[in-house]
Enzyme design. Structure first.
Site, PDB file in Angstrom:
ATOM      1  N   HIS A 107       5.095 -26.301  31.076  1.00  6.61           N
ATOM      2  CA  HIS A 107       4.078 -25.603  30.297  1.00  6.61           C
ATOM      3  C   HIS A 107       2.749 -25.556  31.059  1.00  6.61           C
ATOM      4  O   HIS A 107       1.663 -25.623  30.473  1.00  6.61           O
ATOM      5  CB  HIS A 107       3.893 -26.291  28.941  1.00  6.61           C
ATOM      6  CG  HIS A 107       3.638 -25.334  27.802  1.00  6.61           C
ATOM      7  ND1 HIS A 107       4.639 -24.896  26.972  1.00  6.61           N
ATOM      8  CD2 HIS A 107       2.507 -24.725  27.365  1.00  6.61           C
ATOM      9  CE1 HIS A 107       4.120 -24.066  26.061  1.00  6.61           C
ATOM     10  NE2 HIS A 107       2.842 -23.946  26.286  1.00  6.61           N
ATOM     11  N   SER A 152       3.871 -13.793  23.839  1.00  4.23           N
ATOM     12  CA  SER A 152       3.856 -15.118  23.213  1.00  4.23           C
ATOM     13  C   SER A 152       3.991 -15.032  21.689  1.00  4.23           C
ATOM     14  O   SER A 152       3.556 -14.056  21.074  1.00  4.23           O
ATOM     15  CB  SER A 152       2.538 -15.816  23.558  1.00  4.23           C
ATOM     16  OG  SER A 152       2.244 -16.839  22.643  1.00  4.23           O
ATOM     17  N   THR A 212      10.910 -21.422  23.768  1.00  2.00           N
ATOM     18  CA  THR A 212      10.125 -22.502  24.378  1.00  2.00           C
ATOM     19  C   THR A 212      10.424 -23.831  23.693  1.00  2.00           C
ATOM     20  O   THR A 212      10.244 -23.964  22.485  1.00  2.00           O
ATOM     21  CB  THR A 212       8.620 -22.194  24.268  1.00  2.00           C
ATOM     22  OG1 THR A 212       8.366 -20.957  24.929  1.00  2.00           O
ATOM     23  CG2 THR A 212       7.790 -23.289  24.902  1.00  2.00           C
ATOM     24  N   LYS A 252      12.856 -22.154  27.811  1.00  2.00           N
ATOM     25  CA  LYS A 252      11.660 -22.395  28.630  1.00  2.00           C
ATOM     26  C   LYS A 252      11.125 -23.800  28.392  1.00  2.00           C
ATOM     27  O   LYS A 252      10.880 -24.175  27.238  1.00  2.00           O
ATOM     28  CB  LYS A 252      10.584 -21.376  28.252  1.00  2.00           C
ATOM     29  CG  LYS A 252       9.231 -21.583  28.935  1.00  2.00           C
ATOM     30  CD  LYS A 252       8.315 -20.391  28.694  1.00  2.00           C
ATOM     31  CE  LYS A 252       6.974 -20.535  29.369  1.00  2.00           C
ATOM     32  NZ  LYS A 252       6.066 -21.443  28.691  1.00  2.00           N
ATOM     33  N   TYR A 287       8.538 -20.017  19.583  1.00  2.00           N
ATOM     34  CA  TYR A 287       8.506 -21.467  19.347  1.00  2.00           C
ATOM     35  C   TYR A 287       9.428 -21.750  18.174  1.00  2.00           C
ATOM     36  O   TYR A 287       9.570 -20.922  17.264  1.00  2.00           O
ATOM     37  CB  TYR A 287       7.096 -21.933  18.970  1.00  2.00           C
ATOM     38  CG  TYR A 287       6.132 -21.967  20.112  1.00  2.00           C
ATOM     39  CD1 TYR A 287       6.357 -22.791  21.213  1.00  2.00           C
ATOM     40  CD2 TYR A 287       4.962 -21.199  20.092  1.00  2.00           C
ATOM     41  CE1 TYR A 287       5.450 -22.831  22.266  1.00  2.00           C
ATOM     42  CE2 TYR A 287       4.059 -21.236  21.146  1.00  2.00           C
ATOM     43  CZ  TYR A 287       4.312 -22.058  22.229  1.00  2.00           C
ATOM     44  OH  TYR A 287       3.418 -22.109  23.260  1.00  2.00           O
TER      45      TYR A 287
HETATM   46  C1  LIG Z   1      -3.789 -20.106  28.135  1.00  2.00           C
HETATM   47  C2  LIG Z   1      -2.314 -20.381  28.104  1.00  2.00           C
HETATM   48  C3  LIG Z   1      -1.597 -20.133  26.965  1.00  2.00           C
HETATM   49  C4  LIG Z   1      -0.233 -20.365  26.927  1.00  2.00           C
HETATM   50  N1  LIG Z   1       0.474 -20.050  25.817  1.00  2.00           N
HETATM   51  C5  LIG Z   1       1.812 -20.185  25.833  1.00  2.00           C
HETATM   52  C6  LIG Z   1       2.578 -19.765  24.736  1.00  2.00           C
HETATM   53  O1  LIG Z   1       2.045 -19.265  23.750  1.00  2.00           O
HETATM   54  N2  LIG Z   1       3.915 -19.937  24.779  1.00  2.00           N
HETATM   55  C7  LIG Z   1       4.531 -20.484  25.861  1.00  2.00           C
HETATM   56  O2  LIG Z   1       5.763 -20.639  25.866  1.00  2.00           O
HETATM   57  N3  LIG Z   1       3.833 -20.883  26.923  1.00  2.00           N
HETATM   58  C8  LIG Z   1       2.489 -20.733  26.934  1.00  2.00           C
HETATM   59  N4  LIG Z   1       1.787 -21.105  28.025  1.00  2.00           N
HETATM   60  C9  LIG Z   1       2.493 -21.638  29.189  1.00  2.00           C
HETATM   61  C10 LIG Z   1       2.854 -20.500  30.152  1.00  2.00           C
HETATM   62  O3  LIG Z   1       3.873 -19.712  29.594  1.00  2.00           O
HETATM   63  C11 LIG Z   1       3.378 -21.057  31.491  1.00  2.00           C
HETATM   64  O4  LIG Z   1       4.411 -21.973  31.264  1.00  2.00           O
HETATM   65  C12 LIG Z   1       2.309 -21.714  32.322  1.00  2.00           C
HETATM   66  O5  LIG Z   1       1.081 -21.084  32.171  1.00  2.00           O
HETATM   67  C13 LIG Z   1       2.713 -21.701  33.784  1.00  2.00           C
HETATM   68  O6  LIG Z   1       1.785 -22.348  34.594  1.00  2.00           O
HETATM   69  P1  LIG Z   1       0.618 -21.593  35.386  1.00  2.00           P
HETATM   70  O7  LIG Z   1      -0.447 -21.312  34.384  1.00  2.00           O
HETATM   71  O8  LIG Z   1       0.197 -22.603  36.410  1.00  2.00           O
HETATM   72  O9  LIG Z   1       1.205 -20.336  35.977  1.00  2.00           O
HETATM   73  C14 LIG Z   1       0.418 -20.878  28.057  1.00  2.00           C
HETATM   74  C15 LIG Z   1      -0.314 -21.121  29.207  1.00  2.00           C
HETATM   75  C16 LIG Z   1      -1.667 -20.883  29.248  1.00  2.00           C
HETATM   76  C17 LIG Z   1      -2.415 -21.140  30.508  1.00  2.00           C
END
Ligand SMILES: Cc1cc2nc3c(=O)[nH]c(=O)nc-3n(C[C@H](O)[C@H](O)[C@H](O)COP(=O)(O)O)c2cc1C
Ligand SMILES: Cc1cc2nc3c(=O)[nH]c(=O)nc-3n(C[C@H](O)[C@H](O)[C@H](O)COP(=O)(O)O)c2cc1C
Ligand SMILES: Cc1cc2nc3c(=O)[nH]c(=O)nc-3n(C[C@H](O)[C@H](O)[C@H](O)COP(=O)(O)O)c2cc1C
Ligand SMILES: Cc1cc2nc3c(=O)[nH]c(=O)nc-3n(C[C@H](O)[C@H](O)[C@H](O)COP(=O)(O)O)c2cc1C
Lengths: 380, 380, 380, 380
Positions: free
Chosen positions: D277, D106, D154, D253, D128
């Site tokens: 997300h 990330s 993203t 994404k 981002y």
């Molecule tokens: C704690 C957390 C932090 C996240 N941080 C980012 C991030 O920094 N960048 C990003 O593109 N997506 C981020 N996401 C989204 C995840 O990449 C992903 O799209 C999402 O968790 C998928 O759903 P799931 O948790 O049900 O598997 C984050 C998700 C969570 C749960």
């Protein structure tokens, strides 16, 4: 607890207010099926996520009857708000003015239209049709004199619905409150409220009704006077009578049916609040949001359409606007906030709605709220 | 607790009655799926909110078989009501008479038709088809002699359904009650009931059945006599036999199917109660309200149609009438009220239904209950 | 607690059995979605209430492969039943015989087919396809020699599904049980079971597998031998191999798909159990009841169709038969009863199913179970 | 507790992590409607059970952008993983590498791309769009220099959504954590975490952002720098700018809409993550799985399609692949595992997914994951 959402203000109000008042705000009629539908049907609507649109400019202002709204939200008429916080209507009206949105004063407000107007811009004025037409006329004239820009004429209360929670809690209207608090420990258990409202928020009369109940020095029977005065003989013809006294815009509040919407238009109404009184009148009727599209189809081009019922976030506001409303009114949302923390809490709650609406606009690619339409929604 | 709704009487009955009796009233058969459907399907129907109609005149009276009803509601036959309150059938019959609605006496009532008739107008009389036809004939003749205006012939009990709650609670019918109460602390835990019914509400026989169980001095085996006497060989042809003894109107109770409705008509029945015995017989069958429209289509013009099952408010009554019923019967609603507070509670419960029906009529714009039809409902 | 329903035996088993065993019986694979669907989809089907039919004669007997069933129910193969009650397979086989219904012995039963046959009629014999064909051959020959009338060939276990509850409870098959019970207090907490099964119900080997695990004196690794022996290379062609050894009827168990049903027919199977292994294999597949009608359409005329999965009452049995099954098998129902009270409880449970089926037949107007068809169901 | 399922890792993380961190991982935005839909819509899809297919060979490997995956699963970018376990990104990257699946770092990771690359193969790099383009350029160049094979861009975070749980828990991003832990007992209550991460897992900066916040020695305001730097003016045209710096594959994404998918293709993206997300941005939008089929129809032939959101088992993975995804990413699944037990737990969690996928393939008769298609699903 820091309030993150409208639901959090509900929880804070639950803690601060005597149970009898909290239940009065919170409840709906009968089995609360319609109350549930209002919220559930909004929740079931899917917003359409869009990305990579230039969202630098975001315009959530609108205009109704020549009056600017900083966002498409208003405070719905809510009775007895002066019991939820000291001179509650004044506090809410101030918060609304600061936020640039309209406040609508209820017929059964604790503060009079004059008291509100001394502290804030003249509120929209909500009127129930009462049997005592002479009295109604004087109310209308007072609102006009105070400068109220819009009359909200509530038509879904020809008779009061039954709210089981009020019967159970022993609530019998404002008049019974003093005995009630003496007899129970409900008041003592809520010292913040006791001090703020009960001791320092007087008089606890219904401002607009006080004069009608002549000779009454004691805080008695305002609501029972009201109950007896609801007029179930009213028809669209009576709108003419109102029109003769009130020359500003008239918004008819409490329409769910297309035929009624058309009739309101024919009778000369300028706007409609698509509403089931927040699920407080006839339980079992459809949600207001589900009624909106067909009413928008039928009369949307010719009248200003508002929606209330179940709005709990800025996301909900965007959904309603996408389905044809010009703006939304919130009832419980601000009553809970007022009970939770007075003017400041109402102001913060409005900021929350605004921030939520902004996110919703940005992620649906809607730069101007006035352009919101069905393309913001995701339907299969 | 002040009872605001039918559900509140349920709660009060739960507190006042021995568990074994409360479960008997409250339960349904097997997994209680049909019991749930009765309520849920009514809840899912949406009333259509209408406004600005002159609702000064409100007529909720109706007439069936020449008998006036002050509102379209009656008390369904409920067995053993004399165990829920002292001489319970008499108390309920009085409350019904005062409210201007019919009371229907069950075959397995504690009070005889003669006892009820001494205190109130002669009740409608409900009959199960029993193997002992001679005994049935004498029952019919007693009801006729007492002046019962209508015979309700229950056809959905060719064999008793199994109610798991009764097995679990140890309930084995009236006959087993005394031992039961001695063995457990169920009676002692409910002193109000113990005094009112158990000590002062005797005799605890099933009035209409008592004579059949000859030689029995002790309170035994009424229900087991009944159980053995349910006759599953009955067909529509047997209605002729009844007709020869009973010359008044015959209402067949317990029809859910269009073919059965047509057969009842062909067999000369004057009315039908669309019913699944309140979800107490064959679990898994459809809700009675969902069966009503198609039966109304098929035979509505030629027979009086009633509905029971799941009616918990005046709103439900209006829904059923909009779908083709002439009137509704309530079972648990009055049994709970009777258990909660005897005649007075039944009377208040009926007032509640009436007030709810009034609100429902006013807010759907229905001035006369006899005109209720599908236009009062909101369908997508 | 008196057990009124199949669900009550579940509760009694929960109390009597070590947690590790109860969870093994009760659980399904993964999120238990399919387990839930099996029950929910049966519940959603509506029976059609019919009245006034002469139901004096009620015939619930049927015949399959020349074998009479007193009612259309059988005991599904359930592994390790000898751990739920002392020599559990024998007890269940006796209860089944007394009730006039078939008992099917699992490949992984504690008792051998010979032990069961000494106490009751030879059971139907269930076989998993194992890699060790020589061993399989000997199993088939033992079953034949013992007189098993029908072979049930389970095809939905080419690999074991994962049951989260077993991982959480620490269950690792029969072999790990002794350590498990020593290490935990699970056994001590269930003294009834400890005495009946653990101390007096030995040997705790898997009867049919014991010989294959040569040299093993200690109760070890039966299940791990099994796990390694499940053969995922099996295809319909392998049925020929089985057919060469087994000349009696072959019922393929574990088919949900129409194409597989047709393939089974083409491969010469005589019957099918429409099944998803009670939601214990691939979670997320459809309920067996929802698969039944289309399979009945495709091959119903040419094969004997059975259903298992989610049968919890005689009402469920009638639903399945109305949709095309010749008979139903119950798995958990009898495993719970066995755990709750051994042979006597299995017998009572079967009586309950029979009584429920009788009520369901009477109130749908079905005099002969062999005539059950879609006309017994209520569809909109 | 032994973790049997992804949900069990959630429970273990709940116990081990300070509440403020657990809620951050676990929560979604607003009322968490979309979070719920992601899971529920996957659950509602039915796999199609097939039997008697030779499943000896099972190939679950795939290839994307020339990179082999041992199974069609990757670790989604998750911010601040270094707070859930000591140098969390490094641990997760190692577990991913050992399992033969890609790890995506990330933008707001605690470890830098260089730190991760010292311990494991270069991760996919998530970016981002920030206002400070110069800084973005340097980030891209560092990732390129480190050898990151794929850029994940993203697009669904032009502005941060509001997560009520974070407001309530008092979470205000990484910068506020130290005070937070000092002020509350949240840290002390979780000594395992305190030792592993708080004392021994330093520095707690956001690796990629650290340089941008110049002059800052103290752990402050990284996230607020980020919040101010999200750029909501970005459009597809800006992808050209990225393309000039990044010559490897670009995966966009955060696309749910067909029009956006087409626009991404037109703008030259090589792949898409169909995603909302994880329900953390605009609540109320559709589930990602429900968006997948239509996007697959529109651009599936021309782009690599991935799905994330709600994947909780190998069964879910197979469902997504059947509907058109090449592979799935998991977010919470690995964040929970990391919080529960670091690298070892992430490794075990991946083994669980793999085992579940194997069972799902075997019982749907899918020998090669690359052939997965709609024929593996059961639709009515
Ligand atoms: C704690 C957390 C932090 C996240 N941080 C980012 C991030 O920094 N960048 C990003 O593109 N997506 C981020 N996401 C989204 C995840 O990449 C992903 O799209 C999402 O968790 C998928 O759903 P799931 O948790 O049900 O598997 C984050 C998700 C969570 C749960
Ligand atoms: C406590 C309370 C008092 C209300 N009093 C009035 C009133 O005096 N006049 C009126 O027209 N509507 C009244 N309403 C209805 C509101 O104007 C509005 O229609 C409703 O609250 C909208 O639903 P919501 O609460 O879900 O936002 C009241 C609502 C509540 C909750
Ligand atoms: C406790 C109880 C006893 C009943 N006894 C009889 C009876 O003796 N005869 C009869 O025809 N129906 C009997 N019923 C069925 C009712 O007449 C009626 O069909 C049913 O209660 C309607 O459903 P409801 O309880 O939801 O209103 C009984 C119902 C209950 C709850
Ligand atoms: C504890 C248990 C053990 C089982 N063992 C076997 C078995 O050894 N062989 C087999 O073919 N099926 C086995 N099954 C599946 C059953 O035969 C049957 O398909 C399933 O239990 C039907 O679903 P129900 O439990 O909802 O009735 C087992 C089921 C349970 C609950």
């Amino acid at each position: 607890m820091r309030a993150a959402s409208v639901g959090d203000y509900r929880e804070l109000a639950r803690r601060r207010l005597p149970k009898v008042l909290f239940e009065y705000i919170d409840g709906g009629s009968y089995a609360e099926v319609t109350l549930g539908r209002n919220v559930a049907d909004l929740e079931a609507i899917a917003l359409r996520q869009r990305v990579m649109k230039d969202m630098t400019e975001l315009d959530m202002s609108t205009e109704v009857f020549g009056q600017p709204f900083s966002m498409p939200v208003g405070l719905a008429p809510v009775g007895m708000a002066g019991m939820y916080a000291r001179r509650g209507e004044v506090q809410a009206a101030r918060a609304a003015a600061a936020a640039g949105v309209p406040f609508c004063l209820s017929t059964v407000g604790v503060c009079t239209v004059e008291e509100v107007t001394r502290a804030a811009p003249a509120p929209w004025f909500q009127l129930y049709m009462l049997k005592d037409r002479g009295y109604m006329k004087s109310l209308l004239e007072r609102a006009k004199a105070a400068g109220s820009p819009v009359l909200v004429f509530t038509v879904d209360l020809p008779t009061p619905g039954a709210r089981y929670r009020d019967v159970r809690s022993g609530f019998s209207g404002l008049s019974g409150l003093p005995q009630f608090l003496n007899q129970t420990k409900d008041g003592l258990a809520h010292p913040g409220w006791l001090w703020d409202v009960y001791l320092n928020g007087r008089p606890h009369t219904l401002g607009s009704v006080a004069d009608a109940v002549q000779g009454s020095k004691r805080v008695t029977d305002f609501l029972s006077w009201m109950a007896k005065n609801f007029d179930r003989s009213v028809t669209w013809a009576d709108l003419d009578w109102v029109r003769q006294i009130w020359d500003g815009p008239i918004v008819v509040k409490g329409v769910l049916d297309v035929e009624d919407a058309r009739a309101a238009r024919a009778a000369g109404a300028d706007g409609l609040v698509v509403s089931n009184h927040g699920g407080r009148q006839l339980d079992g009727v459809r949600s207001s949001i589900s009624a909106l599209p067909r009413i928008a189809d039928a009369v949307g081009g010719e009248m200003e359409l508002f929606l209330d019922g179940g709005i709990r976030s800025g996301l909900d506001v965007l959904k309603a606007l996408s389905l044809g409303a010009r703006a939304c009114f919130v009832g419980r949302a601000w009553a809970w906030a007022l009970g939770a923390g007075g003017e400041a809490a109402v102001a913060r709650m409005l900021q929350t709605l605004r921030a939520e609406l902004a996110v919703a606009m940005i992620l649906t690619g809607c730069t101007s709220i006035r352009q919101a339409g069905p393309e913001l929604l995701d339907r299969d």
